[in-house]
Design a protein around this motif. Structure first.
Motif, mmCIF file in Angstrom:
data_model
loop_
_atom_site.group_PDB
_atom_site.id
_atom_site.type_symbol
_atom_site.label_atom_id
_atom_site.label_comp_id
_atom_site.label_asym_id
_atom_site.label_seq_id
_atom_site.Cartn_x
_atom_site.Cartn_y
_atom_site.Cartn_z
ATOM 1 N N GLU A 258 0.909 -1.207 0.036
ATOM 2 C CA GLU A 258 -0.015 0.165 0.150
ATOM 3 C C GLU A 258 0.999 1.192 -0.141
ATOM 4 O O GLU A 258 0.594 2.297 -0.607
ATOM 5 N N ASP A 259 1.846 1.258 0.777
ATOM 6 C CA ASP A 259 2.712 2.378 0.808
ATOM 7 C C ASP A 259 3.499 2.716 -0.450
ATOM 8 O O ASP A 259 3.982 3.713 -0.653
ATOM 9 N N LYS B 100 1.913 2.467 -3.380
ATOM 10 C CA LYS B 100 1.358 2.453 -4.484
ATOM 11 C C LYS B 100 1.317 4.189 -4.967
ATOM 12 O O LYS B 100 1.481 5.096 -4.040
#
Ligand code: BGC
Length: 765
Positions: free
Chosen positions: A727-728, A730
């Motif tokens: 997620e970090d 993206k």
């Protein structure tokens, strides 16, 4: 509809209760929908349009138009909301008219720019962000809401989450600086602080995220100016803080004044409907900025009827001050330019906001004189204001450990900002209790103790040009001009300095030199103050520059010549005590910059998360022919994003990862050893940055992805760990899809965006 009938109706619907929180929420939404549907069915078109009208009721105005005949408009059902009217008595009076003298007795919503505290004023938002302390920032918003709701208000035009990378823009002072991630986290914290967990409580208020959108990207830093930006930059850099604050539950959002890629925000259907409503699913209230509908005429979109219809069609619900909706929407419905259904939809959102605030249950919920007396300027609030201000100051330089000061000997406090209390609260402090805000001179005297003698001299006027000074103190925040010549004033200051062991120079900007409509093209300390500073340095005494500012200034000369620089921004009600706490070492400074300080104005926009270009400079060089650089100045900032010193020192070592590569769904952890290597207990904000080395699009050279503020005693060490997930990594790709692309990355941990340890890692399929 009579109040008794409302109460009976509500009592009946509230008697249904459910155990699960979700079920409860669904029930209460259902109850609200039934209530509002019923109310809407009784409203005429004119009454619905009346709900879309937001008028100003107070003295604080930010444009040339002021609302008139407010009382008679309330009686006619032509007022949905009011702002800048304060105190329970005045608000009660207006509310009484609404709920007793109008046909449907619909209560008014009362707003205000409660931006960084209410009567207890905290540091300006840019300064608050330099604390990097989300819990503390949330607490300041909570206190602001407690005080503002005690004074009758239930809606604040905050948080301002506009990313800005241009310190010429005066409103950079009102936001959280240049960074998307930090700005998003702060926006969320503030919404939580204002709204709490239940908007209908007597001490919570509705937040309004502003200014949607891209207001901080005004061309050439001139306020209200055009913005033109690629969708990719919007999605990756400028839009996330608005989205984050809305996802945190903010009940409303304000349109911005500016033009976006050719369509002003207030008439921008793509922005207000396609993005905000359809993509993001926002179902709260959209309000315009001050007369922003009318300003569409000057933007060149048509006459008042045309632009009002454009704004409603774009997705705006409430019209602030301009009364274009009030005066033209009925005609536009009749002529088929807008539909009654659209008016009804917007009216429903206004009524829903009022319902959620509990105003239908008790329109006087926020009018309680006793609470106002007890809650406003409470000692606990002032204590937090003092702590917060001290945490927001950024120590930019401290050569030879000039600071902290000893409480013995003689100190000379010199400068045009030394003996003014009213300059302390900064922009948007309309409610600030100026009586409570003491000057730095008074603060030093109160905190020094008997062993320290304090001398004072003004040394210069704020600005050389009296006309500029008039513009820079427009709202009467003192700083009267001294009629002596500059030479006479400097001579007196130098004589005073010669009698001291150390000199504190209180210089910089007045509070009105930043904030709305306060853009500047020259970001030096004003010329006459610089002359004073040079004369003080010539005395050979150690000089501490205590710098008041609402934006990054260009301080190259000062950095080269002044031994100590403490940036104190505009620190609020307790600024003077907090500055004294830091100068005397009661508090060890820990603030870190959230906006880059450039070397000169020509470098702007200068920000840490820039792209690499195809011709980056070789490491260690500051100029190379045919590379991306300038002939006359290096690419480096004077002080980078995340920078700030302490009275102690910190060492970073042993950066390691739990593994060198990871897959989607897995986590990787990065650990570093942090040691306090100095002589004082101190706080350090450990910062985590990531670089995506290869992508389908160009990616920034560094992006902040996490931070942790840690306190260590002298000699103490601690392992600090961050967890990183897919997620970090993206970002919005060319098709605006939010994806992480497998490949090589670099991770950095350190004390600012420039000085850090680094380690590579991979994301695999
Ligand atoms: C400002 C807004 C503010 C509004 C109401 C405008 O001029 O741009 O930030 O909320 O006035 O005071």
């Amino acid at each position: 509809m009579r109040k008794a009938k409302y109460l009976f109706f509500l009592a009946a619907i509230f008697s249904f209760s459910s155990s699960s929180a979700q079920q409860k929420k669904a029930n209460s939404d259902q109850q609200m929908n039934i209530f509002i549907k019923d109310l809407l069915s009784k409203m005429t078109l004119e009454e619905k349009i009346g709900q879309l009208n937001l008028l100003t009721g107070g003295e604080a105005t930010t444009g040339s138009v002021v609302s008139t005949d407010v009382e008679s408009k309330i009686k006619k059902g032509q007022v949905g909301g009011m702002f800048s009217l304060t105190t329970p008595a005045r608000i009660r009076k207006a509310q009484e008219i609404a709920v007793t003298q109008t046909r449907l007795k619909i209560p008014i919503i009362f707003g205000q720019d409660v931006i960084h505290g209410y009567k207890t004023t905290f540091p300006i938002p840019l300064a608050l962000s330099c604390t990097w302390d989300l819990a503390l920032i949330e607490k300041t918003a909570r206190i602001a809401a407690v005080e503002a709701t005690a004074d009758g208000l239930n809606w604040t035009f905050s948080p301002m989450v506009d990313i800005s990378r241009d310190p010429r823009w005066g409103r950079i002072s009102e936001g959280s600086g240049e960074d998307t991630y930090l700005g998003s986290e702060i926006g969320k914290a503030m919404v939580k602080g204002y709204q709490g967990d239940d908007l209908s409580k007597y001490n919570t208020m509705m937040a309004c995220v502003k200014h949607f959108a891209l207001y901080g990207a005004a061309e050439s830093g001139r306020d209200y100016n055009t913005t033109d930006m690629s969708l990719n930059r919007m999605y990756n850099e400028y839009l996330p803080p608005y989205k984050a604050a809305l996802d945190a539950g903010a009940g409303s959002i304000m349109t911005s004044f500016n033009d976006i890629n050719g369509v002003p925000a207030t008439a921008n259907k793509w922005l207000m409907t396609d993005l905000l409503r359809k993509q993001w699913g926002f179902n709260g209230l959209v309000v315009t900025d001050y007369t922003a509908v009318n300003e569409l005429i000057d933007h060149g979109l048509g006459d008042l009827q045309t632009v009002s219809a454009l704004a409603l069609n774009a997705g705006v619900d409430m019209d602030m001050v301009g009364e274009g909706f009030l005066s033209t929407l009925k005609k536009s419905v009749q002529e088929g330019k807008v539909t009654e259904q659209q008016v009804t939809n917007s009216c429903r959102l206004v009524l829903e906001a009022k319902y959620k605030l509990g105003l239908f249950e008790d329109p006087f919920r926020y009018c309680n004189e006793e609470r106002a007396k007890k809650e406003i300027l409470k000692p606990e609030h002032l204590k937090i204001a003092r702590e917060t201000a001290a945490q927001s100051f950024v120590l930019l330089k401290n050569q030879g450990q000039v600071l902290p000061l000893k409480k013995t000997g003689t100190v000379a406090l010199i400068g045009p900002l030394a003996n003014t209390g009213t300059n302390m609260p900064g922009t948007w402090s309309v409610n600030s209790d100026l009586e409570k805000t003491i000057s730095l001179l008074q603060g030093l005297k109160d905190n020094a103790g008997p062993g320290l003698k304090i001398l004072h001299s003004a040394g210069s006027n704020l600005l050389t040009d009296p006309e500029y000074q008039k513009r820079a103190t427009m709202f009467g925040r003192d700083l009267p001009r001294d009629s002596r010549t500059a030479e006479e004033m400097i001579a007196e200051a130098v004589a005073t300095a010669k009698n001291a062991d150390v000199v504190i120079a209180a210089l910089g900007e007045s509070s009105e030199m930043t904030g709305e409509s306060s853009s500047r093209t020259n970001l030096d300390i004003p010329e006459n103050q610089q002359l004073l500073l040079k004369a003080l340095l010539k005395t050979g005494k150690p000089v501490v520059l205590v710098l008041f500012t609402g934006r990054p200034l260009t301080l190259k000369w000062e950095d080269e010549n002044v031994p100590a620089i403490l940036n104190v921004w505009f620190g609020g009600t307790e600024a003077a005590n907090a500055i004294s706490d830091v100068l005397f070492g009661k508090v060890n400074p820990s603030g870190k910059l959230t906006a880059t300080f450039p070397q000169n104005v020509g470098q702007i926009p200068l920000y840490y998360s820039h792209k690499n270009t195809g011709r980056p400079l070789e490491e260690g060089k500051w100029f190379s022919k045919f590379r991306s650089n300038y002939l006359d100045v290096s690419n480096e900032p004077l002080y980078p994003f995340g920078y700030g010193l302490s009275y102690t020192t910190f060492n970073y070592s042993n950066l390691r990862l739990s593994k060198n590569s990871f897959k989607p769904g897995e986590l990787i952890s990065a650990t570093v050893t942090l040691k306090n290597t100095g002589a004082y207990t101190g706080k350090e904000t450990v910062q985590l940055y990531i670089r995506d080395l290869v992508g389908s699009m160009t990616r920034p050279v560094k992006e902040l992805k996490g931070f942790e503020k840690i306190e260590l005693k002298a000699g103490e060490s601690k392992e600090v760990t961050f967890k990183i997930s897919e997620e970090d990594l993206k970002f919005f790709n060319e098709e605006l899809k939010f994806v992480a692309e497998p490949g090589d990355f670099k991770l950095f941990i350190g004390s600012n965006s420039r000085d850090n340890l680094e380690i590579p890692f991979k994301l695999t399929h």
